[in-house]
Design an enzyme around this catalytic site. Structure first.
Site: not given
Length: 299
Positions: A195-196
């Site tokens: 997610a990043d």
């Protein structure tokens, strides 16, 4: 959330009191929320990061214990410690440099990055539960993936009225409506998502990914979300543009649906805009919302 602003000497003095002797203490490229320094302690190359909360550090520890493998290198966390009402995390330093630091050479690692993303997606998550960003115990707060996606428009999770002066409703609401429309069509996948992923959180060297760091945003959901992160930020960072150029010809072959990719990019952009508005960063809010609007105009 603003990151700490410790003087380097303050952190070095703490490490000296802890280890007795440290060498090679130098600042590293920092993330959005943490300061970072490299040093040698007990004969080992280490990294110390400072943050106002310990939540992300605890997730890093969880990621190392549960996800690390030869295909998915996650640095060992040595300790998470209170420091001057804030927190320090000491971890083993991986070799290499970030994709963002490589600039024009980041594209040469695109295949290795894709393999690492596949390793993330295939990680066993049978001991975790729920959907969305999980806590340090491996529990996600949502019952379904579409609920996580739609939460961007739920005032119980994101109070857009509180930031309406910076993120005007006339620009935000059509984007929220588009996510709400697309979310139910997305598969109820429950796989590991970083997610990043794709810039300062991927270290590379000699043709290989040497570490995936900063698991603070990690969640359970559709792995295409990590690809969407690269596509959303492609106009912001050169390293993302190079990776997006690699993935683009393979979208159909991998069965990636364009509407899902759009939904996830909008979800990423809207959360980034909300966070920036909360911090009072109007320039970045405008960039993120304009980027989202540009994406919808192509569909």
């Amino acid at each position: 959330m603003r990151k700490p602003n410790f003087a380097p000497a303050q952190v070095e003095d703490y490490l000296l009191s802890r280890y007795g002797h440290v060498e090679g203490f130098v600042p590293l490229t920092e993330g959005e929320e943490s300061q970072a320094f490299a040093f040698e302690g007990d004969g080992v190359s280490l990294v110390v990061r400072a943050n106002k909360t310990r939540t992300g550090f605890d997730k890093d520890h969880y990621a190392h214990r549960h996800f690390a493998s030869a295909a998915l290198p996650v640095p060992e966390i040595r300790s998470v410690e209170a420091f001057d009402d804030q927190w320090l995390c000491i971890s083993v330093r991986a070799p290499g440099q970030t994709l963002q630091g490589l600039s024009s050479e980041a594209g040469t690692y695109a295949r290795a990055v894709a393999d690492t993303m596949d390793a993330i997606a295939s990680t066993d998550v049978s001991t975790l539960s729920g959907f969305g960003a999980f806590n340090a115990g491996g529990r996600g707060p949502f019952n379904h993936w579409c609920e996580y996606l739609a939460a961007i428009g739920d005032p119980n999770y994101f109070d857009w009225s509180a930031v309406s002066g910076i993120a005007p409703s006339a620009k935000v609401q059509p984007l929220l409506d588009r996510v709400t429309e697309l979310a139910p069509t997305c598969p109820d996948a429950r796989q590991l998502v970083h997610a990043d992923f794709g810039s300062n959180n991927v270290l590379v060297s000699s043709g290989q990914v040497t570490a995936v760091i900063d698991w603070s945003e990690a969640m359970l959901g559709d792995p295409l979300y990590d690809v969407a992160n690269i596509f959303f930020w492609r106009t912001w960072l050169a390293c993302m543009e190079q990776q997006a150029n690699f993935f683009e010809p393979h979208l159909d072959r991998r069965g990636w649906d364009a509407d899902r990719l759009l939904c996830y990019q909008l979800r990423i952009g809207l959360q980034s805009a909300h966070d920036a508005a909360t911090d009072g960063d109007a320039d970045f809010v405008n960039w993120a919302l304009n980027r989202c609007s540009a994406l919808t105009s192509r569909r």
